[in-house]
Design a protein around this motif. Structure first.
Motif, PDB file in Angstrom:
ATOM      1  N   ILE A 117       0.804  -1.186  -0.120  1.00 50.94           N
ATOM      2  CA  ILE A 117       0.084   0.029   0.047  1.00 50.94           C
ATOM      3  C   ILE A 117       0.824   1.331   0.108  1.00 50.94           C
ATOM      4  O   ILE A 117       1.934   1.336   0.768  1.00 50.94           O
ATOM      5  N   MET A 180      -3.797 -11.189   6.470  1.00 55.12           N
ATOM      6  CA  MET A 180      -4.652  -9.986   6.408  1.00 55.12           C
ATOM      7  C   MET A 180      -6.136 -10.320   6.079  1.00 55.12           C
ATOM      8  O   MET A 180      -6.968  -9.621   5.837  1.00 55.12           O
ATOM      9  N   ASP A 221      -5.641 -13.028  10.367  1.00 54.57           N
ATOM     10  CA  ASP A 221      -5.143 -12.194  11.623  1.00 54.57           C
ATOM     11  C   ASP A 221      -6.125 -11.032  11.850  1.00 54.57           C
ATOM     12  O   ASP A 221      -5.644 -10.001  12.572  1.00 54.57           O
ATOM     13  N   ASP A 223      -7.027  -8.319  10.439  1.00 59.15           N
ATOM     14  CA  ASP A 223      -6.906  -7.019   9.645  1.00 59.15           C
ATOM     15  C   ASP A 223      -7.790  -7.336   8.402  1.00 59.15           C
ATOM     16  O   ASP A 223      -8.008  -8.205   7.496  1.00 59.15           O
ATOM     17  N   LEU A 382      -1.304 -19.776  14.449  1.00 55.88           N
ATOM     18  CA  LEU A 382      -0.257 -18.474  14.264  1.00 55.88           C
ATOM     19  C   LEU A 382       0.910 -18.863  14.809  1.00 55.88           C
ATOM     20  O   LEU A 382       1.143 -19.309  16.034  1.00 55.88           O
ATOM     21  N   GLY A 383       1.960 -19.057  13.895  1.00 60.47           N
ATOM     22  CA  GLY A 383       3.218 -19.564  14.597  1.00 60.47           C
ATOM     23  C   GLY A 383       4.510 -18.368  14.005  1.00 60.47           C
ATOM     24  O   GLY A 383       4.241 -17.296  13.770  1.00 60.47           O
ATOM     25  N   TYR A 384       5.720 -18.909  14.368  1.00 56.91           N
ATOM     26  CA  TYR A 384       6.967 -17.884  13.944  1.00 56.91           C
ATOM     27  C   TYR A 384       6.997 -17.454  12.559  1.00 56.91           C
ATOM     28  O   TYR A 384       7.246 -16.233  12.334  1.00 56.91           O
ATOM     29  N   TYR A 386       4.504 -16.625  10.790  1.00 52.94           N
ATOM     30  CA  TYR A 386       3.742 -15.551  10.544  1.00 52.94           C
ATOM     31  C   TYR A 386       4.541 -14.271  10.958  1.00 52.94           C
ATOM     32  O   TYR A 386       4.365 -13.239  10.048  1.00 52.94           O
ATOM     33  N   VAL A 387       5.184 -14.345  11.823  1.00 47.84           N
ATOM     34  CA  VAL A 387       6.103 -12.821  12.206  1.00 47.84           C
ATOM     35  C   VAL A 387       7.119 -12.850  11.384  1.00 47.84           C
ATOM     36  O   VAL A 387       7.204 -11.822  10.792  1.00 47.84           O
ATOM     37  N   GLU A 388       7.836 -13.860  10.922  1.00 50.53           N
ATOM     38  CA  GLU A 388       8.936 -13.807   9.835  1.00 50.53           C
ATOM     39  C   GLU A 388       8.220 -13.280   8.521  1.00 50.53           C
ATOM     40  O   GLU A 388       9.066 -12.005   8.139  1.00 50.53           O
ATOM     41  N   ASN A 390       5.732 -11.263   8.140  1.00 47.97           N
ATOM     42  CA  ASN A 390       5.324  -9.993   8.122  1.00 47.97           C
ATOM     43  C   ASN A 390       6.061  -8.958   8.719  1.00 47.97           C
ATOM     44  O   ASN A 390       5.738  -7.674   8.677  1.00 47.97           O
ATOM     45  N   ALA A 391       6.981  -9.395   9.256  1.00 44.92           N
ATOM     46  CA  ALA A 391       8.422  -8.406   9.788  1.00 44.92           C
ATOM     47  C   ALA A 391       8.892  -7.546   8.460  1.00 44.92           C
ATOM     48  O   ALA A 391       9.321  -6.442   8.745  1.00 44.92           O
ATOM     49  N   ASP A 392       8.783  -8.374   7.663  1.00 44.79           N
ATOM     50  CA  ASP A 392       9.686  -7.444   6.325  1.00 44.79           C
ATOM     51  C   ASP A 392       8.803  -7.766   5.088  1.00 44.79           C
ATOM     52  O   ASP A 392       9.446  -8.101   3.972  1.00 44.79           O
ATOM     53  N   TYR A 393       7.717  -7.642   5.182  1.00 44.80           N
ATOM     54  CA  TYR A 393       6.772  -7.814   3.948  1.00 44.80           C
ATOM     55  C   TYR A 393       7.356  -7.025   2.698  1.00 44.80           C
ATOM     56  O   TYR A 393       7.107  -7.227   1.447  1.00 44.80           O
ATOM     57  N   ARG A 394       7.615  -5.747   3.094  1.00 49.70           N
ATOM     58  CA  ARG A 394       7.856  -4.615   1.972  1.00 49.70           C
ATOM     59  C   ARG A 394       8.855  -5.173   1.198  1.00 49.70           C
ATOM     60  O   ARG A 394       9.110  -4.706  -0.154  1.00 49.70           O
TER      61      ARG A 394
ATOM     62  N   THR B 300       3.825  -6.218  13.845  1.00 50.86           N
ATOM     63  CA  THR B 300       4.871  -7.171  13.024  1.00 50.86           C
ATOM     64  C   THR B 300       5.593  -6.113  12.224  1.00 50.86           C
ATOM     65  O   THR B 300       7.004  -6.417  12.225  1.00 50.86           O
ATOM     66  N   TYR B 384       8.926 -13.064  17.436  1.00 49.95           N
ATOM     67  CA  TYR B 384       9.158 -14.508  17.604  1.00 49.95           C
ATOM     68  C   TYR B 384       8.582 -14.908  19.038  1.00 49.95           C
ATOM     69  O   TYR B 384       7.983 -15.919  19.334  1.00 49.95           O
TER      70      TYR B 384
END
Lengths: 395, 395
Positions: A117, A180, A221, A223, A382-384, A386-388, A390-394, B300, B384
């Motif tokens: 976005i 999302m 999640d 959103d 929801l596990g690790y 998901y964080v991985e 979404n922490a750097d989706y861009r 995240t 995490y």
């Protein structure tokens, strides 16, 4: 009676539908990122969109048409959502279409986008990419890959519907969505194509009937995105139609796509059906079921394969529905762990419940015991991962 | 004018308050799991509780007293929430108190519990533990450790309030909470002690005034627990009181405790203040700010130190408040990244915004531009560690 039979293949098997997907230079890894659906005769089109107040430019562009119109072309890109791009975002879509070599062939061309976005569309790449399309291509597979973002796998389905009068039509879908996705539609795109001779008003009605128990019942999640779209295109080529059969076939396709999305919740390994039974009102049943499918504490417990029914109960209580622990019954599939105020959680029961949670999919049933209203929401763990993701989706 | 000065130490420094914490055999690792607050003169007591419909047994026990009453003893255990235990859960509390060697000394003894939901209290261990208490102990430190569950550190504060008339009183707190903390109070316990001569009605009023901008403004994961309690105990020993000073001092203590909790969100490393400005209504400001502090995709992104303002905007749109992207301004501290429909995100701005997100705490400001109502919600990142903690909290 009518029958709805799954068949092998992609939407390109439906008479009059053409599609393909290519790499236009948006995804750095060289994967497909631009695709199209083209029909040689204009289609009736109906769509439902996100409830997010910031609708992305492609949605505004669609809604700038009059209520009922026909189209023969949908251009779909991933990696850029064309959202939060203001009036320029809509102008970009018009510029794009007016720059295409084959623009004379197009009737009310539509666009759909998914991705990050807050970036303007890379018009040069998109125009060059689209100008390389072969409008007679039949590759649903290439298209299904072009619309993927964080999806682990492409999502498609295809059915043949045989009517009582001997006629038949096909209906199929291609979709993307993982993460999302929430009770009110979120970054998911789903394009449903059919050669049924369905009138516009029936398409709209069938979409609205079926959305509640399919796309609006899934959650990854909680959103909601700016771009979610479920679009139905019907070219009428089969000359076959029956309203009940169409509504039911659309439901089958929408349910299948919704389940594929929830199973592909970013990093998810489990699909749970949260069945709330005997709530005082329908609203209560929906609220509690969706609260369960959205609860982080429930989702992490599913990830840990932990029959932590206290979190289930707590989430129901927190959802503010009418409830009473002296009436509540909680079970994992058929293993009752809490029965009307009594904790039934001896070593043996705990082991049985744990076994249920080791499966890939299961039901968690909460009988509220205060009425006769029910709802099923679908969620995932929801596990690790998901964080991985979404922490750097861009990047 | 009055002054509110922080002082070193624990609530045991407040005149007439005694406390301690011990290991009673509930936590397998041998850490403290049972504590008490005792006062040699009965206190006025006021409390606010969770909005979860399944209130735990200690809450039902508290509420079985008449509206205004005095107490001189609060027993607090961790590791077992005594929630979803039905009528037996309340009976267990009464059995416990009537089994204590020092029961004659107690006036309306109260209990507070935190831990796993859906298990009966281990009465034998608790009774044996409590019978070993020294009611003249002054160890706020031991108590602060006894009430911890997944907390990374104990949470306490202490202030001296000097009034215009030369008198002064002390006010301090001991609290636990990390994870499951959400806008409507969730597994958090906070015990505030004071020797101010505050009447019951003012205590209740001050709690209700201050909760909205403190405990109800923080979020770790959007879940609400069955046990949340903020309790104020006032023994009046200082003979000092001023209503304005008390309300303000209580606000300071509640805000500090709330901030300590959000900073200790399970696995959290960042505290973000989500400031929504110029919303059309107060409700809209609160709704949008809380939606931001609860959004998994925002959390995240904070964990990834990614200035992904598209997710900020999308979350505001999804919160269903009145908004218009042509009026919206988004900034990270003073770095504007989106300005009324214009994306201001060149390389230089992105680098500046990224720098803000590398800090331990910062503001994310969303100016809605439609009115003059504001609200600040506080949240943390999600990484995490959160998954690790919650995938197997029961064990």
């Amino acid at each position: 009676m009518f029958t709805i039979l799954p068949i092998q293949g992609y939407i390109d098997q439906i008479d009059g539908f053409f599609c393909d997907g290519i790499h236009a230079g948006l995804k750095p890894n060289g994967n497909n990122d631009l695709g199209f659906i083209y029909t040689n005769e204009p289609c009736n089109v109906a769509a439902i969109f996100t409830e997010n107040r910031f609708q992305a430019a492609p949605l505004k562009h669609f809604l700038s048409h009059k209520e009922e119109f026909k189209t023969n072309f949908v251009l779909i890109n991933s990696k850029n959502a064309n959202a939060l791009t203001g009036k320029k975002g809509v102008e970009d879509i018009n510029t794009l279409f007016s720059s295409l070599d084959f623009k004379e062939k197009l009737v009310n061309p539509l666009m759909s986008s998914t991705g990050v976005i807050g970036n303007r569309l890379p018009l040069e790449k998109l125009i060059a990419g689209a100008n390389s399309f072969d409008l007679s291509a039949k590759s649903g597979e290439n298209l299904s890959k072009a619309i993927m973002t964080t999806d682990a796998y492409p999502k498609t389905s295809l059915y043949e519907v045989k009517l009582e009068d001997g006629k038949s039509f096909k209906i199929g879908a291609v979709a993307k969505g993982a993460g999302m996705i929430n009770p009110n539609l979120a970054t998911m795109l789903c394009f449903i194509c059919t050669d049924a001779a369905v009138p516009y008003s029936d398409m709209k009605e069938a979409l609205n009937i079926n959305k509640e128990t399919t796309f609006n019942a899934i959650s990854v999640d909680g959103d909601t995105s700016t771009n979610d779209t479920v679009m139905v295109l019907a070219n009428g080529k089969s000359k076959a139609y029956d309203k009940d059969a169409f509504i039911e076939a659309l439901r089958v396709v929408m349910h299948e796509m919704a389940m594929l999305m929830v199973a592909d919740g970013e990093g998810a390994k489990k699909v749970a059906a949260f069945e709330v039974r005997n709530a005082a009102t329908k609203e209560d049943a929906i609220k509690a079921a969706k609260a369960l499918s959205n609860s982080l504490l429930v989702k992490t417990a599913l990830f840990g394969e932990d029959p932590n029914f206290g979190r289930i109960a707590s989430t129901i209580g927190a959802s503010q529905i009418a409830c009473d622990d002296e009436k509540l019954v909680i079970s994992y599939n058929d293993i009752v762990v809490f029965d009307k105020g009594e904790i039934c959680f001896d070593k043996e029961t705990e082991e049985k419940a744990s076994k249920v949670l080791k499966q890939n999919s299961y039901k968690i049933i909460c009988d509220i015991g205060l009425g006769n209203c029910s709802f099923v929401a679908y969620g995932c763990d929801l596990g690790y991962k998901y964080v991985e993701i979404n922490a750097d989706y861009r990047s």
